[in-house]
Scaffold this motif. Sequence first.
Motif, PDB file in Angstrom:
ATOM      1  N   ILE A 267      53.231  34.767  75.243  1.00 13.68           N
ATOM      2  CA  ILE A 267      54.235  34.232  74.326  1.00 13.68           C
ATOM      3  C   ILE A 267      55.269  35.310  74.007  1.00 13.68           C
ATOM      4  CG2 ILE A 267      52.696  32.544  73.248  1.00 13.68           C
ATOM      5  CD1 ILE A 267      52.479  34.507  70.866  1.00 13.68           C
ATOM      6  N   SER A 268      56.426  34.869  73.568  1.00 11.07           N
ATOM      7  CA  SER A 268      57.465  35.808  73.136  1.00 11.07           C
ATOM      8  C   SER A 268      57.230  36.171  71.676  1.00 11.07           C
ATOM      9  CB  SER A 268      58.845  35.178  73.285  1.00 11.07           C
ATOM     10  OG  SER A 268      59.007  34.146  72.334  1.00 11.07           O
ATOM     11  N   TYR A 269      57.908  37.241  71.245  1.00 17.20           N
ATOM     12  CA  TYR A 269      57.773  37.627  69.845  1.00 17.20           C
ATOM     13  C   TYR A 269      58.345  36.546  68.925  1.00 17.20           C
ATOM     14  CZ  TYR A 269      57.397  40.353  65.661  1.00 17.20           C
ATOM     15  OH  TYR A 269      57.031  40.770  64.407  1.00 17.20           O
ATOM     16  N   ALA A 270      59.408  35.890  69.359  1.00 13.88           N
ATOM     17  CA  ALA A 270      59.998  34.816  68.549  1.00 13.88           C
ATOM     18  C   ALA A 270      58.990  33.690  68.335  1.00 13.88           C
ATOM     19  CB  ALA A 270      61.262  34.282  69.210  1.00 13.88           C
ATOM     20  N   GLN A 271      58.238  33.331  69.381  1.00 14.90           N
ATOM     21  CA  GLN A 271      57.206  32.305  69.243  1.00 14.90           C
ATOM     22  C   GLN A 271      56.119  32.764  68.277  1.00 14.90           C
ATOM     23  OE1 GLN A 271      56.523  32.185  73.511  1.00 14.90           O
ATOM     24  NE2 GLN A 271      56.818  29.960  73.442  1.00 14.90           N
ATOM     25  N   TYR A 272      55.723  34.027  68.411  1.00 17.83           N
ATOM     26  CA  TYR A 272      54.697  34.601  67.536  1.00 17.83           C
ATOM     27  C   TYR A 272      55.168  34.578  66.085  1.00 17.83           C
ATOM     28  CZ  TYR A 272      51.861  38.228  65.305  1.00 17.83           C
ATOM     29  OH  TYR A 272      51.039  38.918  64.448  1.00 17.83           O
ATOM     30  N   GLU A 273      56.382  34.995  65.868  1.00 17.45           N
ATOM     31  CA  GLU A 273      56.922  35.119  64.524  1.00 17.45           C
ATOM     32  C   GLU A 273      57.127  33.766  63.835  1.00 17.45           C
ATOM     33  OE1 GLU A 273      60.152  38.095  62.821  1.00 17.45           O
ATOM     34  OE2 GLU A 273      61.032  36.592  64.140  1.00 17.45           O
ATOM     35  N   ASN A 274      57.449  32.740  64.596  1.00 13.31           N
ATOM     36  CA  ASN A 274      57.821  31.453  64.012  1.00 13.31           C
ATOM     37  C   ASN A 274      56.677  30.472  63.810  1.00 13.31           C
ATOM     38  OD1 ASN A 274      60.539  32.100  63.733  1.00 13.31           O
ATOM     39  ND2 ASN A 274      60.941  31.583  65.865  1.00 13.31           N
ATOM     40  N   CYS A 275      55.484  30.806  64.276  1.00 18.35           N
ATOM     41  CA  CYS A 275      54.373  29.860  64.156  1.00 18.35           C
ATOM     42  C   CYS A 275      53.127  30.556  63.608  1.00 18.35           C
ATOM     43  CB  CYS A 275      54.073  29.235  65.510  1.00 18.35           C
ATOM     44  SG  CYS A 275      52.734  28.014  65.431  1.00 18.35           S
ATOM     45  N   PHE A 276      52.752  30.203  62.400  1.00 21.59           N
ATOM     46  CA  PHE A 276      51.604  30.832  61.761  1.00 21.59           C
ATOM     47  C   PHE A 276      50.322  30.606  62.555  1.00 21.59           C
ATOM     48  CE2 PHE A 276      48.178  31.013  58.575  1.00 21.59           C
ATOM     49  CZ  PHE A 276      48.346  32.335  58.189  1.00 21.59           C
ATOM     50  N   GLU A 277      50.130  29.432  63.099  1.00 23.64           N
ATOM     51  CA  GLU A 277      48.930  29.154  63.892  1.00 23.64           C
ATOM     52  C   GLU A 277      48.866  30.060  65.122  1.00 23.64           C
ATOM     53  OE1 GLU A 277      46.261  27.285  63.168  1.00 23.64           O
ATOM     54  OE2 GLU A 277      47.214  26.952  61.227  1.00 23.64           O
ATOM     55  N   THR A 278      50.011  30.303  65.737  1.00 22.84           N
ATOM     56  CA  THR A 278      50.070  31.205  66.888  1.00 22.84           C
ATOM     57  C   THR A 278      49.710  32.624  66.460  1.00 22.84           C
ATOM     58  OG1 THR A 278      51.738  29.848  67.967  1.00 22.84           O
ATOM     59  CG2 THR A 278      51.563  32.131  68.705  1.00 22.84           C
ATOM     60  N   GLN A 279      50.207  33.045  65.308  1.00 26.77           N
ATOM     61  CA  GLN A 279      49.870  34.371  64.789  1.00 26.77           C
ATOM     62  C   GLN A 279      48.362  34.497  64.581  1.00 26.77           C
ATOM     63  OE1 GLN A 279      52.150  35.115  61.231  1.00 26.77           O
ATOM     64  NE2 GLN A 279      54.087  34.750  62.285  1.00 26.77           N
ATOM     65  N   LEU A 280      47.761  33.480  64.006  1.00 26.55           N
ATOM     66  CA  LEU A 280      46.315  33.503  63.789  1.00 26.55           C
ATOM     67  C   LEU A 280      45.558  33.606  65.107  1.00 26.55           C
ATOM     68  CD1 LEU A 280      45.829  30.852  60.970  1.00 26.55           C
ATOM     69  CD2 LEU A 280      45.650  33.341  60.784  1.00 26.55           C
ATOM     70  N   LYS A 281      45.986  32.822  66.081  1.00 20.02           N
ATOM     71  CA  LYS A 281      45.329  32.839  67.389  1.00 20.02           C
ATOM     72  C   LYS A 281      45.430  34.228  68.028  1.00 20.02           C
ATOM     73  CE  LYS A 281      45.599  30.663  71.921  1.00 20.02           C
ATOM     74  NZ  LYS A 281      46.341  29.728  72.758  1.00 20.02           N
ATOM     75  N   VAL A 282      46.625  34.815  68.007  1.00 21.38           N
ATOM     76  CA  VAL A 282      46.837  36.139  68.600  1.00 21.38           C
ATOM     77  C   VAL A 282      46.010  37.189  67.861  1.00 21.38           C
ATOM     78  CG1 VAL A 282      48.553  37.989  68.886  1.00 21.38           C
ATOM     79  CG2 VAL A 282      49.096  35.647  69.592  1.00 21.38           C
ATOM     80  N   GLU A 283      46.026  37.162  66.545  1.00 17.49           N
ATOM     81  CA  GLU A 283      45.297  38.165  65.771  1.00 17.49           C
ATOM     82  C   GLU A 283      43.786  38.027  65.928  1.00 17.49           C
ATOM     83  OE1 GLU A 283      46.805  40.757  64.685  1.00 17.49           O
ATOM     84  OE2 GLU A 283      48.731  39.855  65.208  1.00 17.49           O
ATOM     85  N   ARG A 284      43.307  36.802  66.064  1.00 16.97           N
ATOM     86  CA  ARG A 284      41.867  36.615  66.332  1.00 16.97           C
ATOM     87  C   ARG A 284      41.490  37.187  67.695  1.00 16.97           C
ATOM     88  NH1 ARG A 284      42.387  30.853  64.006  1.00 16.97           N
ATOM     89  NH2 ARG A 284      41.746  31.185  61.865  1.00 16.97           N
ATOM     90  N   GLN A 285      42.348  36.978  68.683  1.00 15.07           N
ATOM     91  CA  GLN A 285      42.089  37.520  70.017  1.00 15.07           C
ATOM     92  C   GLN A 285      42.137  39.043  70.000  1.00 15.07           C
ATOM     93  OE1 GLN A 285      41.102  35.756  72.786  1.00 15.07           O
ATOM     94  NE2 GLN A 285      40.662  37.801  73.546  1.00 15.07           N
TER      95      GLN A 285
END
Length: 66
Positions: free
Chosen positions: A28-46
Motif C-alpha cells: 500500500i502507499s503511505y496515502a492509503q495507510y494514512e487515510n484508513c484507520f483499519e489499514t493502519q491497524l492491519k499494518v501495525e498488527r503485522q
Amino acid sequence: MKGWFIISSSKLEPTASMETALYQAHGISYAQYENCFETQLKVERQREKDYEESMRLCEQFDRKLK
C-alpha cells in the motif's frame, strides 16, 4: 505496553524510502495507510507480529551460540 500501539494523528511527511518500504512490505502507499484507520491497524498488527517473530529467531540463535 505489549500488545498496544499508538497511531498518531499528526501528519507525517513520508520520504521516498518510507513510501517504498511501506509498499514493499504491505502493498500500500503511505496515502492509503494514512487515510484508513483499519489499514493502519492491519499494518501495525503485522509489524508487531514480524517483530515478535524476529525476537524469537534472535533468541534461538543466541541459544545455539552458547
